[in-house]
Design a protein around this motif. Structure first.
Motif, PDB file in Angstrom:
ATOM      1  N   ALA A   1      23.193  32.640  27.406  1.00  0.00           N
ATOM      2  CA  ALA A   1      24.349  33.539  27.279  1.00  0.00           C
ATOM      3  C   ALA A   1      25.669  32.810  27.532  1.00  0.00           C
ATOM      4  O   ALA A   1      26.660  33.037  26.824  1.00  0.00           O
ATOM      5  N   ALA A   2      25.704  31.908  28.514  1.00  0.00           N
ATOM      6  CA  ALA A   2      26.948  31.191  28.824  1.00  0.00           C
ATOM      7  C   ALA A   2      27.331  30.242  27.689  1.00  0.00           C
ATOM      8  O   ALA A   2      28.512  30.144  27.319  1.00  0.00           O
ATOM      9  N   GLN A   3      26.344  29.551  27.125  1.00  0.00           N
ATOM     10  CA  GLN A   3      26.618  28.643  26.020  1.00  0.00           C
ATOM     11  C   GLN A   3      27.067  29.402  24.775  1.00  0.00           C
ATOM     12  O   GLN A   3      27.970  28.974  24.057  1.00  0.00           O
ATOM     13  N   GLU A   4      26.435  30.541  24.542  1.00  0.00           N
ATOM     14  CA  GLU A   4      26.819  31.362  23.389  1.00  0.00           C
ATOM     15  C   GLU A   4      28.255  31.862  23.529  1.00  0.00           C
ATOM     16  O   GLU A   4      29.023  31.868  22.559  1.00  0.00           O
ATOM     17  N   GLU A   5      28.629  32.235  24.735  1.00  0.00           N
ATOM     18  CA  GLU A   5      30.005  32.672  24.986  1.00  0.00           C
ATOM     19  C   GLU A   5      30.988  31.525  24.751  1.00  0.00           C
ATOM     20  O   GLU A   5      32.064  31.722  24.176  1.00  0.00           O
ATOM     21  N   LEU A   6      30.628  30.322  25.172  1.00  0.00           N
ATOM     22  CA  LEU A   6      31.494  29.159  24.949  1.00  0.00           C
ATOM     23  C   LEU A   6      31.632  28.866  23.462  1.00  0.00           C
ATOM     24  O   LEU A   6      32.723  28.546  22.982  1.00  0.00           O
ATOM     25  N   PHE A   7      30.538  28.986  22.705  1.00  0.00           N
ATOM     26  CA  PHE A   7      30.605  28.774  21.254  1.00  0.00           C
ATOM     27  C   PHE A   7      31.544  29.783  20.599  1.00  0.00           C
ATOM     28  O   PHE A   7      32.384  29.428  19.771  1.00  0.00           O
ATOM     29  N   ARG A   8      31.411  31.039  20.990  1.00  0.00           N
ATOM     30  CA  ARG A   8      32.269  32.083  20.405  1.00  0.00           C
ATOM     31  C   ARG A   8      33.736  31.858  20.759  1.00  0.00           C
ATOM     32  O   ARG A   8      34.618  31.998  19.920  1.00  0.00           O
TER      33      ARG A   8
ATOM     34  N   ARG B   1      16.109  19.392  10.348  1.00  0.00           N
ATOM     35  CA  ARG B   1      16.752  20.658  10.648  1.00  0.00           C
ATOM     36  C   ARG B   1      16.361  21.068  12.059  1.00  0.00           C
ATOM     37  O   ARG B   1      15.182  21.103  12.400  1.00  0.00           O
ATOM     38  N   TYR B   2      17.381  21.381  12.846  1.00  0.00           N
ATOM     39  CA  TYR B   2      17.153  21.785  14.230  1.00  0.00           C
ATOM     40  C   TYR B   2      17.681  23.190  14.436  1.00  0.00           C
ATOM     41  O   TYR B   2      18.705  23.573  13.867  1.00  0.00           O
ATOM     42  N   ARG B   3      17.006  23.913  15.253  1.00  0.00           N
ATOM     43  CA  ARG B   3      17.479  25.242  15.647  1.00  0.00           C
ATOM     44  C   ARG B   3      17.690  25.217  17.148  1.00  0.00           C
ATOM     45  O   ARG B   3      16.814  24.784  17.898  1.00  0.00           O
ATOM     46  N   ILE B   4      18.872  25.673  17.551  1.00  0.00           N
ATOM     47  CA  ILE B   4      19.152  25.696  18.985  1.00  0.00           C
ATOM     48  C   ILE B   4      19.119  27.141  19.467  1.00  0.00           C
ATOM     49  O   ILE B   4      19.414  28.077  18.711  1.00  0.00           O
TER      50      ILE B   4
END
Length: 105
Positions: free
Chosen positions: A15-22, A8-11
Motif C-alpha cells: 500500500a505504501a509503495q502504491e501510494e508513492l507511485f500514484r 516481462r515482470y509483474r510487481i
C-alpha cells in the motif's frame, strides 16, 4: 542473426509503495503541464527555453509546491525531458515535411 529476448515482470507493491507511485505520477503530470504552459508562453514571445533551464527551475517549483519534495527528483526531470522530446519530434517532423515539399517529393 541477432536474437533478441525480452523479459516481462509483474510487481506487486504494498500500500505504501502504491501510494508513492500514484503521488509520483501525479507530480510528474503537474510538472509536465506547468512546463508545457511555460514553454508555450515563451514560444508566443519568440523566446527559446531549453530543457536545462526548466530543470534548473524545478527547485523553485518545489518551493512553491511543498508536496514535490515527497517524490524522487528523477521522474520530475524525466517529465521535462519527455516534454522537450515531444516538441523536438513534432517540429522535426515538420522540418522534414518542408524539405520534401521543397524537393517536390
Amino acid at each position: 542473426m541477432l536474437l533478441r529476448k525480452a523479459y516481462r515482470y509483474r510487481i506487486y507493491p504494498d500500500a505504501a509503495q502504491e501510494e508513492l507511485f500514484r503521488r509520483t505520477i501525479g507530480c510528474c503530470r503537474l510538472v509536465y503541464n506547468l512546463c508545457l504552459e511555460q514553454k508555450n508562453e515563451y514560444l508566443r514571445h519568440r523566446k527559446s527555453l531549453s530543457k536545462f533551464d526548466q530543470i534548473k527551475e524545478l527547485t523553485a517549483l518545489k518551493e512553491a509546491f511543498d508536496f514535490l519534495y515527497e517524490v524522487p527528483h528523477h521522474p520530475l526531470q524525466q517529465a521535462v525531458h519527455d516534454l522537450h522530446a515531444a516538441f523536438d519530434n513534432y517540429f522535426g517532423g515538420l522540418k522534414r515535411k518542408r524539405e520534401l515539399a521543397i524537393r517536390g517529393i
